[in-house]
Write an enzyme that holds these catalytic residues in place. Structure first.
Site, PDB file in Angstrom:
ATOM      1  N   LYS A 114       4.329   0.743   9.314  1.00 57.92           N
ATOM      2  CA  LYS A 114       4.436   2.029   8.635  1.00 57.92           C
ATOM      3  C   LYS A 114       3.833   3.136   9.474  1.00 57.92           C
ATOM      4  O   LYS A 114       4.303   4.263   9.455  1.00 57.92           O
ATOM      5  CB  LYS A 114       3.745   1.948   7.273  1.00 57.92           C
ATOM      6  CG  LYS A 114       4.667   1.418   6.193  1.00 57.92           C
ATOM      7  CD  LYS A 114       3.978   1.357   4.854  1.00 57.92           C
ATOM      8  CE  LYS A 114       3.145   0.115   4.750  1.00 57.92           C
ATOM      9  NZ  LYS A 114       2.515  -0.072   3.447  1.00 57.92           N
ATOM     10  N   GLU A 172       0.880  -1.172   0.000  1.00 60.55           N
ATOM     11  CA  GLU A 172       0.000   0.000   0.000  1.00 60.55           C
ATOM     12  C   GLU A 172       0.919   1.225   0.000  1.00 60.55           C
ATOM     13  O   GLU A 172       1.821   1.314   0.832  1.00 60.55           O
ATOM     14  CB  GLU A 172      -0.875  -0.011   1.266  1.00 60.55           C
ATOM     15  CG  GLU A 172      -1.849   1.129   1.258  1.00 60.55           C
ATOM     16  CD  GLU A 172      -2.779   1.181   2.468  1.00 60.55           C
ATOM     17  OE1 GLU A 172      -2.777   0.231   3.278  1.00 60.55           O
ATOM     18  OE2 GLU A 172      -3.476   2.189   2.591  1.00 60.55           O
ATOM     19  N   ARG A 197       5.183 -12.822   9.613  1.00 57.38           N
ATOM     20  CA  ARG A 197       5.805 -11.502   9.424  1.00 57.38           C
ATOM     21  C   ARG A 197       7.192 -11.503  10.008  1.00 57.38           C
ATOM     22  O   ARG A 197       7.469 -12.239  10.954  1.00 57.38           O
ATOM     23  CB  ARG A 197       5.031 -10.447  10.229  1.00 57.38           C
ATOM     24  CG  ARG A 197       3.706 -10.064   9.728  1.00 57.38           C
ATOM     25  CD  ARG A 197       3.121  -9.027  10.667  1.00 57.38           C
ATOM     26  NE  ARG A 197       3.504  -7.683  10.273  1.00 57.38           N
ATOM     27  CZ  ARG A 197       2.914  -7.008   9.297  1.00 57.38           C
ATOM     28  NH1 ARG A 197       1.924  -7.535   8.617  1.00 57.38           N
ATOM     29  NH2 ARG A 197       3.308  -5.794   8.985  1.00 57.38           N
TER      30      ARG A 197
HETATM   31  P1  ATP Z   1       2.611  -2.116   7.771  1.00 54.50           P
HETATM   32  O1  ATP Z   1       1.822  -2.624   8.936  1.00 54.50           O
HETATM   33  O2  ATP Z   1       4.046  -1.912   8.051  1.00 54.50           O
HETATM   34  O3  ATP Z   1       1.974  -0.955   7.098  1.00 54.50           O
HETATM   35  P2  ATP Z   1       1.440  -3.723   5.794  1.00 54.50           P
HETATM   36  O4  ATP Z   1       1.339  -5.207   5.814  1.00 54.50           O
HETATM   37  O5  ATP Z   1       0.229  -2.926   6.026  1.00 54.50           O
HETATM   38  O6  ATP Z   1       2.606  -3.330   6.759  1.00 54.50           O
HETATM   39  P3  ATP Z   1       1.637  -3.432   2.988  1.00 54.50           P
HETATM   40  O7  ATP Z   1       2.156  -2.292   2.211  1.00 54.50           O
HETATM   41  O8  ATP Z   1       0.188  -3.680   2.950  1.00 54.50           O
HETATM   42  O9  ATP Z   1       2.111  -3.221   4.466  1.00 54.50           O
HETATM   43  O10 ATP Z   1       2.447  -4.751   2.670  1.00 54.50           O
HETATM   44  C1  ATP Z   1       2.851  -5.196   1.411  1.00 54.50           C
HETATM   45  C2  ATP Z   1       3.278  -6.611   1.524  1.00 54.50           C
HETATM   46  O11 ATP Z   1       4.380  -6.747   2.417  1.00 54.50           O
HETATM   47  C3  ATP Z   1       2.164  -7.466   2.086  1.00 54.50           C
HETATM   48  O12 ATP Z   1       2.069  -8.651   1.341  1.00 54.50           O
HETATM   49  C4  ATP Z   1       2.594  -7.731   3.498  1.00 54.50           C
HETATM   50  O13 ATP Z   1       2.111  -8.942   3.970  1.00 54.50           O
HETATM   51  C5  ATP Z   1       4.120  -7.704   3.402  1.00 54.50           C
HETATM   52  N1  ATP Z   1       4.698  -7.306   4.674  1.00 54.50           N
HETATM   53  C6  ATP Z   1       4.494  -6.167   5.356  1.00 54.50           C
HETATM   54  N2  ATP Z   1       5.148  -6.166   6.521  1.00 54.50           N
HETATM   55  C7  ATP Z   1       5.803  -7.357   6.585  1.00 54.50           C
HETATM   56  C8  ATP Z   1       6.662  -7.978   7.560  1.00 54.50           C
HETATM   57  N3  ATP Z   1       6.979  -7.370   8.698  1.00 54.50           N
HETATM   58  N4  ATP Z   1       7.147  -9.206   7.267  1.00 54.50           N
HETATM   59  C9  ATP Z   1       6.850  -9.820   6.127  1.00 54.50           C
HETATM   60  N5  ATP Z   1       6.051  -9.298   5.175  1.00 54.50           N
HETATM   61  C10 ATP Z   1       5.528  -8.087   5.399  1.00 54.50           C
HETATM   62 MG    MG Z   2      -1.349  -2.291   5.108  1.00 54.49          MG
END
Ligand code: ATP
Ligand code: MG
Length: 561
Positions: free
Chosen positions: A269, A33, A259
């Site tokens: 984020k 995102e 994760r």
């Molecule tokens: P955040 O909570 O940091 O915003 P998010 O999962 O909302 O993380 P996205 O931009 O939606 O962030 O994530 C893009 C991809 O990266 C998704 O497939 C997500 O599962 C993966 N991802 C995000 N954070 C992690 C993590 N800590 N470990 C492994 N994969 C991750």
């Molecule tokens: Mg997200």
């Protein structure tokens, strides 16, 4: 660095699917995102998705999951593209979930026409109350049995902007008694009026939810394996439900993995945004940040981050990885690849009274002790040199102290054996300068009749260049700052000593030509990299310390067979 092909349970599933002929070619996607910069957790997902496409001669798309215009920005889109490429990957196709808004809308109409979706007018609070709890089933919304015609009319008017934010949503008609809360008539669409979306502008005021958008976007792109983190495990039934109830050819398989959590830092984020917005760090690329941009500026290489991802592996068990594991990946690489240089962080002048005043010797020294092919460089030696304050003390505190003391001798790395004869102090009694002498017979030779054990680094005072050297410690002083319940705000754990600036440092002249992000071992100090932000002054960031504390930990994680 060796990058052998990993094995993990996801690759095993792909092997089976290929062997059974269920798929011809594997297709994955990385779906961030664009609401912030990528962090090392995202790297885990990037290396997994793009790595699989690479190793299996498949395809991997970069898809921006941009369904929330309130938090997303073009700046983040550009930064994410850059970071993915910097990590060494190239997507097959670049997509935006917003590319599919029209198709998603058509699929929503299909669900409505099949009697599988309805426009609900419960308030957010009522919706919560109707949803029930894990122990109690929910109640059907009073709007659940609206006619198809009425739903179609209302949904079209939602799109046309006739209704206020929050006044109506489109919900799937599934099961308000499902033990899985995600199946209790989840929201598929909501109204967000008056926002400008970075891709679609003001074309829409109706936005699809993640759980509706994601499976359809995957299917439209022909994704075979939709890899996501464990928190989406409970969403998988909904992912499958959506695809089963619309007319779409492809049905990707969702597989979840754990994760990455890294100790002594935060990884969401939202929290990283707080650090940036509240000015608690210099920006998204502050070298203390666990962002890809921060790690890059810190001096990490793409290969070291990929190697880290390979070492942590892919599993379904939640764990928290030690920072030392990440550090050991870059340390091992730099041990082999970084040229050696000398830099004095806390200069203390030593004047060699028996060295001729205007003499300058140009010493030829190796760039790497084990790699002759890395060549040599010239290092000037003169009467006045700087040594590090920590390498001098008036009286040795114990027998282990091998550095310089009053009346004692030490070898200057690549240079002569020198002695400290006299100490000059200021009014406060602090040592401000040393007067000493050198033994002209000791260049590359042991002194006669005595042993000199200590070797210290130094820089010629006349030739050394002033520089700022920044040494970093962990950003937070708690291993799991966001799960510590004893403090109200995780930011209480910010480490006040996470950055120490040595603004009076002196570095050997060869470092004046260091390119942005060039990496070196500063002898006896650690690995450093030329800062990429400070372009008109010499600033070096510590990448990682010299000491390897990882060996110990490796035994715990990978016990010897
Ligand atoms: P955040 O909570 O940091 O915003 P998010 O999962 O909302 O993380 P996205 O931009 O939606 O962030 O994530 C893009 C991809 O990266 C998704 O497939 C997500 O599962 C993966 N991802 C995000 N954070 C992690 C993590 N800590 N470990 C492994 N994969 C991750
Ligand atoms: Mg997200």
């Amino acid at each position: 660095m060796e990058e052998s092909k990993p094995t993990n349970f996801i690759r095993s599933i792909i092997d089976e699917d290929l062997a059974a002929g269920r798929i011809q070619q594997v297709v994955t996607r990385f779906p961030p995102e664009p609401n912030g910069y990528l962090h090392i957790g995202h790297a885990k997902s990037i290396v997994l998705n793009f790595g699989i496409a690479q190793d299996y001669h498949g395809r991997c798309n970069l898809r921006f999951d941009d369904t929330n215009p309130a938090k997303e920005e073009e700046e983040f889109v550009a930064a994410i593209e850059h970071d993915v490429q910097w990590l060494g990957y190239q997507w097959d196709e670049l997509r935006f979930a917003s590319d599919y808004f029209e198709q998603l809308y058509t699929y929503a109409i299909e669900l409505i026409e099949k009697g599988l979706a309805y426009v609900c007018e419960l308030s957010a609070e009522q919706t919560r109350a109707y949803r029930g709890t894990l122990k109690e089933p929910g109640k059907n919304s009073p709007y659940r049995d609206r006619s198809v015609a009425e739903n179609l009319d209302l949904f079209q008017r939602m799109r046309a902007g006739e209704f206020e934010d929050g006044s109506r949503v489109l919900r799937a008609k599934i099961d308000m008694a499902s033990p899985n809360m995600n199946m209790r008539d989840p929201v598929l669409y909501r109204i967000r009026r008056g926002l400008i979306h970075h891709q679609t502008g003001d074309a829409w005021c109706l936005y699809p939810m993640y759980d509706f958008t994601h499976p359809i976007s995957d299917a439209l792109e022909g994704i075979t394996h939709s890899l996501c983190t464990l928190e989406f495990e409970d969403h998988r039934p909904l992912y499958d439900w959506v695809l089963e109830h619309i007319t779409i050819a492809c049905h990707p398989r969702q597989i979840e993995f754990s994760r990455l959590n890294l100790q002594y830092t935060v990884m969401s984020k939202r929290k990283l945004t707080q650090l940036v917005d509240e000015g608690l760090v210099e920006g998204w690329d502050d070298p203390r940040m666990p962002t890809i941009a921060g790690l890059r500026r810190r001096g990490y290489t793409p290969a070291s981050i990929r190697e880290f991802c390979r070492r942590i592996g892919i599993t379904k068990s939640d764990n928290s990885v030690e920072m030392e594991l990440l550090e050991s990946c870059i340390r091992e690489e730099l041990e082999v690849s970084a040229p050696r240089r000398m830099a004095v962080l806390r200069p203390l002048k030593l004047t060699l009274s028996n060295y001729p005043e205007d003499k300058v010797e140009s010493l030829t020294v190796v760039n790497h002790p084990k790699r002759e092919e890395m060549g040599t460089r010239a290092l000037p030696f003169s009467r006045e040199i700087y040594i590090d304050r920590h390498d001098f003390t008036e009286v040795a505190p114990n027998k282990k102290f091998k550095r310089l003391v009053t009346g004692g001798e030490v070898r200057l790395r690549y240079g002569y054996v020198v002695r400290c004869d006299e100490v000059i102090k200021n009014a406060a009694g602090e040592v401000v300068e040393l007067i000493g002498s050198y033994d002209p017979q000791t260049l590359g030779k042991n002194p006669q009749g005595r042993k000199v054990k200590g070797v210290i680094h130094w820089v010629s005072a006349e030739h050394g260049l002033p520089a700022e050297i920044r040494v970093y410690d962990r950003l937070l002083s708690h291993p799991a700052p966001d799960s510590d319940k004893s403090v109200e705000d995780w930011k209480t754990h910010l480490n006040p000593r996470s950055l120490i600036r040595y603004t009076e440092a002196r570095v050997e002249p060869a470092l004046g030509e260091a390119e942005s992000l060039a990496r070196f071992q500063f002898e006896r100090e650690g690995y450093f990299c030329r800062d990429s932000a400070a372009t008109d002054s010499l600033v070096f960031n510590q990448v990682v310390a010299l000491r390897d504390t990882w060996a110990k930990i490796a035994q715990v994680i990978n016990p010897a067979p």
